[in-house]
Design an enzyme around this catalytic site. Structure first.
Site, PDB file in Angstrom:
ATOM      1  N   HIS A 106      -9.040  -1.697  -2.058  1.00  0.00           N
ATOM      2  CA  HIS A 106      -9.502  -0.771  -3.083  1.00  0.00           C
ATOM      3  C   HIS A 106     -10.420   0.293  -2.508  1.00  0.00           C
ATOM      4  O   HIS A 106     -10.374   1.453  -2.918  1.00  0.00           O
ATOM      5  CB  HIS A 106     -10.134  -1.443  -4.298  1.00  0.00           C
ATOM      6  CG  HIS A 106     -10.216  -0.450  -5.427  1.00  0.00           C
ATOM      7  ND1 HIS A 106      -9.149  -0.138  -6.232  1.00  0.00           N
ATOM      8  CD2 HIS A 106     -11.201   0.399  -5.793  1.00  0.00           C
ATOM      9  CE1 HIS A 106      -9.480   0.828  -7.066  1.00  0.00           C
ATOM     10  NE2 HIS A 106     -10.729   1.178  -6.814  1.00  0.00           N
ATOM     11  N   HIS A 109       0.488   4.913 -12.331  1.00  0.00           N
ATOM     12  CA  HIS A 109      -0.957   5.195 -12.151  1.00  0.00           C
ATOM     13  C   HIS A 109      -1.224   5.769 -10.770  1.00  0.00           C
ATOM     14  O   HIS A 109      -1.829   6.828 -10.627  1.00  0.00           O
ATOM     15  CB  HIS A 109      -1.753   3.894 -12.350  1.00  0.00           C
ATOM     16  CG  HIS A 109      -3.094   3.876 -11.655  1.00  0.00           C
ATOM     17  ND1 HIS A 109      -4.127   4.715 -12.016  1.00  0.00           N
ATOM     18  CD2 HIS A 109      -3.571   3.128 -10.618  1.00  0.00           C
ATOM     19  CE1 HIS A 109      -5.185   4.490 -11.234  1.00  0.00           C
ATOM     20  NE2 HIS A 109      -4.866   3.534 -10.381  1.00  0.00           N
ATOM     21  N   PHE A 110      -0.730   5.075  -9.735  1.00  0.00           N
ATOM     22  CA  PHE A 110      -1.235   5.503  -8.443  1.00  0.00           C
ATOM     23  C   PHE A 110      -0.560   6.759  -7.886  1.00  0.00           C
ATOM     24  O   PHE A 110      -1.096   7.395  -6.990  1.00  0.00           O
ATOM     25  CB  PHE A 110      -1.325   4.349  -7.436  1.00  0.00           C
ATOM     26  CG  PHE A 110      -0.060   3.754  -6.905  1.00  0.00           C
ATOM     27  CD1 PHE A 110       0.760   4.460  -6.061  1.00  0.00           C
ATOM     28  CD2 PHE A 110       0.253   2.429  -7.182  1.00  0.00           C
ATOM     29  CE1 PHE A 110       1.897   3.880  -5.524  1.00  0.00           C
ATOM     30  CE2 PHE A 110       1.384   1.838  -6.654  1.00  0.00           C
ATOM     31  CZ  PHE A 110       2.213   2.567  -5.822  1.00  0.00           C
ATOM     32  N   HIS A 111       0.583   7.149  -8.460  1.00  0.00           N
ATOM     33  CA  HIS A 111       1.108   8.442  -8.003  1.00  0.00           C
ATOM     34  C   HIS A 111       0.301   9.596  -8.602  1.00  0.00           C
ATOM     35  O   HIS A 111       0.320  10.703  -8.074  1.00  0.00           O
ATOM     36  CB  HIS A 111       2.601   8.566  -8.303  1.00  0.00           C
ATOM     37  CG  HIS A 111       3.434   7.849  -7.273  1.00  0.00           C
ATOM     38  ND1 HIS A 111       3.734   6.514  -7.358  1.00  0.00           N
ATOM     39  CD2 HIS A 111       3.981   8.283  -6.103  1.00  0.00           C
ATOM     40  CE1 HIS A 111       4.441   6.151  -6.292  1.00  0.00           C
ATOM     41  NE2 HIS A 111       4.601   7.207  -5.519  1.00  0.00           N
TER      42      HIS A 111
END
Ligand code: HAS
Length: 562
Positions: free
Chosen positions: A218, A372-374
């Site tokens: 993270h 989310h992470f793109h």
């Protein structure tokens, strides 16, 4: 500021090598959406392995590109803001270690011996050279950092009482987080994964290895993000034609990242029974805390942009949003930063949904997650990286940016593509579409009894978005190649557009020293991770033998059956 030939060559290699590797990374991104949309129902059709492609996509785009760029941008910032170039020997050593590590890991992935995805979760097992290569890449980036610390100490001695430039503060915070978090993944690799992958140990403590990974994993996302934040605070207001609303807010944000980036990793493990609810609750609360510096950034930067737009004649409550230099061909970098920020509004909000324990149960391991992470790593991070790479390459080679129209359009097209792509994934996730799955083989194959017709539209949307993103990257690649082969037209130099602060702010002593923040960082990490380590050691379950991603039978048993 003029640049030495040595540093120019280092920066060119560090920026161009990952740009060329992106051809593989972006290609496999396109292949992902094609596989998932059900256009291909058999791996044999393209002689490609799904997990091999996914590993190449994740490792090249999220680990190699970001690490090379962070080091190159750090070198450029040190030289420009401190007025002194980093040490020649250390910078070359750092570069060659990163290149050697990348070649080792790339060989393992391309040979199909490391299809373990960028998280390299045990019990998926990779070739030892994959782990070793990753480790050498990381240690190479440390070498650059240690050299900057020497430079920073010398600068402090020569400039007593002078505030440290915000860009340097952000870079040093970023690499301190990086150094501390990579200690955990280094331990995971050296003590757990390498001996297991080389056959010296037969099984592995899964909760411990994953916990060590997320201690790093993270914080890694903030290692990706902070170079973009350095650009947002110190350059974007200038590019918009204004000033930075509050430099103190920037200092506070960076120090909050220092204390909160690491002790939140267990939020990736909410669904793992090895960790007790209190361990999860504590790290969930800290995760809400780590959103705070981003909220501070959002308000500070919105105020800075509003000020710039008012100077350009904007009026009304929201009129400022329309009066920014969006499509100015001579100010292309603005588009890369602003599009990244717009995407991050959605990326950030979905992150906050993930960090809630109960909502996480709904979205974990679904297609929501890549949605989310793109909008984070492929949003503000990727756009800042490619926009700034072009800016640095053009400055240090003294060449004009070529195909300026394509270069200026790229971030808008990319943003449009990501929004469609990510909304398709998130919608799919909410109706149960899994992540990391070759859907075309089963759920999106009409001939399969598992066929899910309700996922056709969501994966189709992701495919459409993915195609637009690929076109945007082709625009960028054309422009950067044109720039490189173009003629030199100006002096070679490192130049950044630097934003002045709007106010003459009060000097707050704690914003100008690292020591108290480093002490708080250590205390919070100990508080968050002592119970997590205790949980992982106590609730180990049975040690796991190695697996490959394409089979539910352990590798060892498979070998015996042969
Ligand atoms: Fe995340 C999973 C929570 C931020 C990346 N995240 C991931 C994974 C990745 C990733 C790669 O709690 C998947 C890992 C895997 O493979 O399993 N994330 C958060 C939270 C934040 C957050 C709370 N993530 C990021 C960033 C990333 C990133 C940044 C990459 C760079 N994430 C999670 C959680 C999971 C997770 C759980 C695990 C889920 C699971 O179950 O597996 C926060 O840091 C977000 C705070 C951000 C904001 C937004 C601020 C907005 C700004 C822009 C303002 C715009 C302006 C412009 C002013 C509060 C600064 C206006 C102008 C106009 C013209 C309109």
């Amino acid at each position: 500021m003029t640049i030495s030939k040595s540093l120019k060559n280092i920066l060119l290699i560090e920026l161009l090598l990952p740009t060329f590797l992106l051809l593989i990374g972006v290609y496999h991104g396109l292949m992902q959406v094609i596989y998932r949309s059900g256009m291909i129902h058999s791996q044999k059709e393209l002689h490609l392995d799904y997990y091999q492609g996914l590993t190449l996509h994740g490792v090249i785009n999220a680990v190699v590109l970001t690490t090379f760029f962070a080091v190159a941008f750090g070198h450029a910032c040190m030289s420009f803001f401190l007025g002194k170039e980093p040490g020649k020997k250390a910078s070359w050593l750092s570069l060659w270690m990163m290149v050697a590590g990348t070649i080792m890991a790339a060989w393992a992935m391309l040979a199909g011996k490391a299809s373990v995805l960028y998280t390299f979760y045990a019990p998926l097992k990779a070739h030892p050279l994959f782990y070793l290569g990753t480790l050498i890449l990381v240690v190479g980036s440390w070498v650059a950092f240690f050299d900057w610390v020497v430079l920073y100490k010398r600068w402090c001695k020569e400039n007593p009482g002078k505030p440290l430039p915000l860009a340097i503060l952000g870079t040093l915070v970023n690499f301190t987080v990086w150094f501390v978090c990579t200690l955990a993944v280094g331990y995971e690799i050296i003590v757990l994964l390498l001996p297991w992958s080389m056959g010296y140990t037969t099984d592995i403590n899964i909760p411990l290895s994953r916990m060590l990974f997320w201690f790093f994993g993270h914080a890694l996302v903030y290692f990706w993000l902070l170079p973009a934040y350095v650009m947002f605070y110190t350059m974007l207001p200038k590019l918009a034609g204004g000033k930075l609303y509050s430099e103190n807010a920037g200092r506070l944000s960076f120090f909050l990242f220092l204390i909160l980036s690491i002790p939140v990793g267990v939020h990736h493990q909410f669904s793992e029974p090895a960790f007790t609810p209190s361990t999860k609750l504590f790290q969930s609360i800290l995760t809400f805390g780590v959103a705070l510096p981003s909220f501070i950034t959002a308000f500070t930067l919105a105020a800075s942009l509003e000020y710039a737009a008012w100077k350009r004649g904007a009026r009304g409550l929201f009129g400022w949003m329309a009066k920014l230099p969006y499509l100015d061909k001579n100010n292309g970098l603005f588009g890369y930063l602003i599009c990244g920020m717009i995407l991050f509004i959605f990326g950030g909000l979905t992150g906050i949904i993930n960090s809630s324990y109960t909502l996480n149960a709904m979205v974990h391991n679904t297609a929501w997650m890549p949605g989310h992470f793109h909008m984070t790593v492929a949003g503000p991070v990727f756009l800042a990286i490619i926009g700034m790479s072009m800016h640095i390459i053009s400055s240090i080679t003294g060449k004009e940016i070529k195909f300026k129209g394509l270069y200026t359009l790229t971030p808008y097209l990319w943003m449009f593509g990501i929004l469609i792509f990510s909304f398709g994934l998130m919608w799919g996730g909410l109706i149960g579409e899994p992540r990391r799955t070759d859907l075309g083989m089963t759920y999106l194959n009409p001939d399969s009894p598992l066929f899910r017709s309700d996922w056709v539209k969501t994966t189709g949307m992701a495919l459409f978005g993915g195609i637009i993103m690929t076109i945007a990257f082709i625009f960028y690649f054309t422009s950067i190649m044109g720039t490189i082969i173009g003629k030199r037209v100006k002096e070679r130099a490192i130049e950044f557009p630097v934003a002045e602060p709007l106010h003459n702010e009060k000097h707050i002593a704690i914003f100008h020293t690292f020591k108290p923040w480093l002490a708080i960082m250590a205390v919070v990490i100990v508080l968050a991770y002592t119970p997590a380590i205790a949980n992982a050691l106590k609730n180990t379950g049975r040690g796991a033998p190695p697996y490959n991603p394409d089979s539910a039978i352990p590798v060892t048993i498979k070998n015996e059956l042969k």
